[in-house]
Structures are given as structure tokens and as C-alpha cells.
Design a protein around this motif. Structure first.
Motif, PDB file in Angstrom:
ATOM      1  N   ARG A  63     -15.236  43.396 -66.651  1.00 10.53           N
ATOM      2  CA  ARG A  63     -15.202  42.011 -66.177  1.00 10.53           C
ATOM      3  C   ARG A  63     -15.877  41.844 -64.826  1.00 10.53           C
ATOM      4  O   ARG A  63     -16.601  40.878 -64.598  1.00 10.53           O
ATOM      5  CB  ARG A  63     -13.750  41.530 -66.084  1.00 10.53           C
ATOM      6  N   HIS A 196     -18.952  36.614 -79.421  1.00  8.34           N
ATOM      7  CA  HIS A 196     -19.693  37.735 -78.821  1.00  8.34           C
ATOM      8  C   HIS A 196     -19.044  38.245 -77.535  1.00  8.34           C
ATOM      9  O   HIS A 196     -19.189  39.423 -77.184  1.00  8.34           O
ATOM     10  CB  HIS A 196     -21.151  37.342 -78.576  1.00  8.34           C
ATOM     11  N   ARG A 197     -18.321  37.398 -76.811  1.00 10.57           N
ATOM     12  CA  ARG A 197     -17.692  37.857 -75.571  1.00 10.57           C
ATOM     13  C   ARG A 197     -16.470  38.741 -75.817  1.00 10.57           C
ATOM     14  O   ARG A 197     -16.022  39.441 -74.906  1.00 10.57           O
ATOM     15  CB  ARG A 197     -17.289  36.658 -74.720  1.00 10.57           C
TER      16      ARG A 197
END
Length: 313
Positions: A63, A196-197
């Protein structure tokens, strides 16, 4: 053996232990942070020294990149280490992959900070473990006798009655992986598509030996067909699809205000409810309970003179 009333206190940076000179899940960057798990409201970027589990570090690095921390100090569950004058041991919290309760021992007293924790079964993370403690420092998000979480399997089985494609909103880290696993097990005819994340988060789960099961990355072409697809998306994407056609919109959460409406609900929580907290007290046998992240007044009333309850926040 005397419990120190000032063992933990809040300041502008967050929850501070002066005897070890560290913060638990600080709200602002600090010199030394002990991180219970990788959700963004507990694991911020910019700390200098971070103590956490390997999975938590991996999620933070995904992240935050180079800003995740200057130094990661990785500790396995049940392996003790020293910070300042405090001995610390991570105990599995069952909340999500890598989540830890923080057992702190100082001057013969044991203080157990739960972080967020969960008693419900979850095949995508380590199950909760119990240790005895003198002070239980528990999150109390749902510490209300009126709040009892429904059976998550029964909630997932609601999907079996929905024959059109489903747009399923969920937090990308922890919740999505649990949903993938449960849908595979309890609604196996569904075909799971993932935003996709969420894909790189799944990869970390798989690397740590907790594969959520069968899924594929979303494509617009696939969703044009009505083949009982369940497309799992993070909250920001879910909100942007408010007028999506040909899909049933559901949001998986323990929070009522995040449900789409009163009829289309998927109540799946990764936090403890009232009965779970009572079980935690039974397992840990504290002489004091300190509450965080919610309303501790119900616990104070419930235990009365039997167990001293202090509301930290």
C-alpha cells in the motif's frame, strides 16, 4: 503485582505506552509503532520503526511502498521480543491475515491489546488464540447487547437465490478474500470476478499459504453475460456503479449504514459482537477490562463490581 493505570494513554499521536516508549496502531507517524494489523485505520505510513507480523509488513509495503516504514521488525506469533522495558508477544487475532493481539508484560503484569479481532471461522487467516491476561484492552465497536452478528454462512447462502450477476462491494483487504473463499464453498456455482486492485492483495495471501480459492480478474466482456458472476469490488468502485444495469448490488459489511437497503443485505462482520466479547473475557480471565474504539458503557454496566471496566476513549 500492581496494574499501572497509566500503562496506556492517548495523546495526539495515538495510544502510547510510556514504559516501552512505543505506540499501538498510532494515528500519526511516530518513532516506534507496534502494528496489530494492516487495515489503514491501524497501519499508517511514515513510522520509523515498525513491529508487526510478516503478512502485515507485506500489506503495508504494497500500500505505502517506500513510505511504509524506515525499519520493519518482523515477529512471528508467540515469539517474544523487548521494546523499551516491555516484553511483547504477538497472539493471533483472527481478524485477517497477519492480524495480532499484542500481549505486553511489564513488572509482572500482563496487558493484552486485542486490536480488531474475530471469533467466527475464517479459512483465509490464522484462527484466534487465547492467552490469560490481567488487563484485557478490547475493541468495543459492537459492544452492545443489541448487536449480535448473524451466521456468515447463512448470509453467503443468500447469493444462491440471486440468479442475475451480482456486484458485491467489500473492503479489498481481508473482507474480499474471505468472501471469495466462502462463495467458493457455499455458492460454488457462482463465478467470481475480482477488481484489479484486489489482485495483488490476493497474491500476498497466496504467498503466505492462504489461497482464497477460485477467481479471475474482471473483464467487461465477461460481465455482459448473465452467468451468475459475482464481481467483487472495493468501496470506491462500488459507489461509482450506483446505476449499474443487469446486476444485483450488495455490500458485505457488519455496518448497517453500508448496506444497500433493508432488503438487500449481506451482514458479514470481521469484528466481535457482544457475545464474542463476553467469550473473550471468559477465555482471558482479566481482572480489569479497558475498552477502545466504541462504547464501553454496556460492558461497565454488565460487569458491575465483578470486573473493573475502564473506558480509554
Amino acid at each position: 503485582m500492581t496494574i499501572k493505570d497509566d500503562f496506556l494513554s492517548f495523546n495526539t499521536h495515538g495510544l502510547y505506552c510510556k514504559y516501552g516508549d512505543f505506540y499501538l496502531d498510532p494515528k500519526e507517524p511516530v518513532q516506534t509503532a507496534v502494528i496489530s494489523h494492516a487495515h489503514a485505520d491501524h497501519a499508517i505510513s511514515g513510522n520509523t520503526n515498525v513491529y508487526c507480523t510478516a503478512a502485515t509488513a507485506a500489506f503495508m509495503q504494497l500500500r505505502y511502498g517506500k513510505n511504509a516504514a524506515k525499519v520493519f521488525n518482523i515477529a512471528a506469533y508467540n515469539n517474544s521480543f523487548i521494546v523499551g522495558d516491555v516484553q511483547i508477544t504477538f497472539i493471533s487475532a483472527g481478524h485477517m491475515l497477519g492480524s495480532a493481539q499484542v500481549l505486553m508484560e511489564y513488572d509482572g503484569v500482563r496487558y493484552l491489546y486485542t486490536g480488531d479481532y474475530k471469533l467466527q471461522p475464517d479459512a483465509t487467516c490464522e484462527p484466534i488464540e487465547w492467552v490469560k491476561t490481567d488487563v484485557l484492552i478490547t475493541e468495543s465497536t459492537f459492544a452492545d447487547p443489541e448487536v449480535l452478528h448473524p451466521d456468515p454462512v447463512a448470509e453467503i447462502q443468500k447469493l444462491n437465490d440471486i440468479k442475475i450477476n451480482i456486484l458485491l462491494g467489500a473492503y479489498g483487504l481481508g473482507k474480499s478474500q474471505r468472501l471469495i473463499q466462502m462463495i467458493n464453498e457455499h455458492a460454488p456455482q457462482k463465478k467470481i470476478l475480482v477488481h484489479h486492485r484486489i489482485m495483488p492483495i490476493n497474491a500476498i495471501y497466496e504467498k503466505h499459504g492462504y489461497s482464497p480459492g477460485v477467481y479471475q480478474m474482471y473483464s467487461r466482456r465477461l460481465m455482459k453475460n448473465q452467468e451468475e458472476y459475482v464481481y467483487i469490488v472495493p468501496p470506491f468502485t462500488f459507489d461509482s456503479y450506483i446505476n449499474a444495469k443487469g446486476v444485483k448490488r450488495l455490500f458485505a459489511s457488519g455496518w448497517k449504514n453500508l448496506q444497500v437497503n433493508k432488503n438487500d443485505t449481506l451482514f458479514i462482520s470481521d469484528h466481535v459482537d457482544w457475545n464474542d466479547i463476553l467469550q473473550a473475557v471468559e477465555h482471558t480471565k482479566p481482572t480489569q477490562i479497558w475498552t477502545l474504539h466504541g462504547n464501553g458503557t454496556h460492558l461497565k454496566k454488565y460487569f458491575g463490581d465483578d470486573i473493573f471496566v475502564k473506558i480509554l476513549n
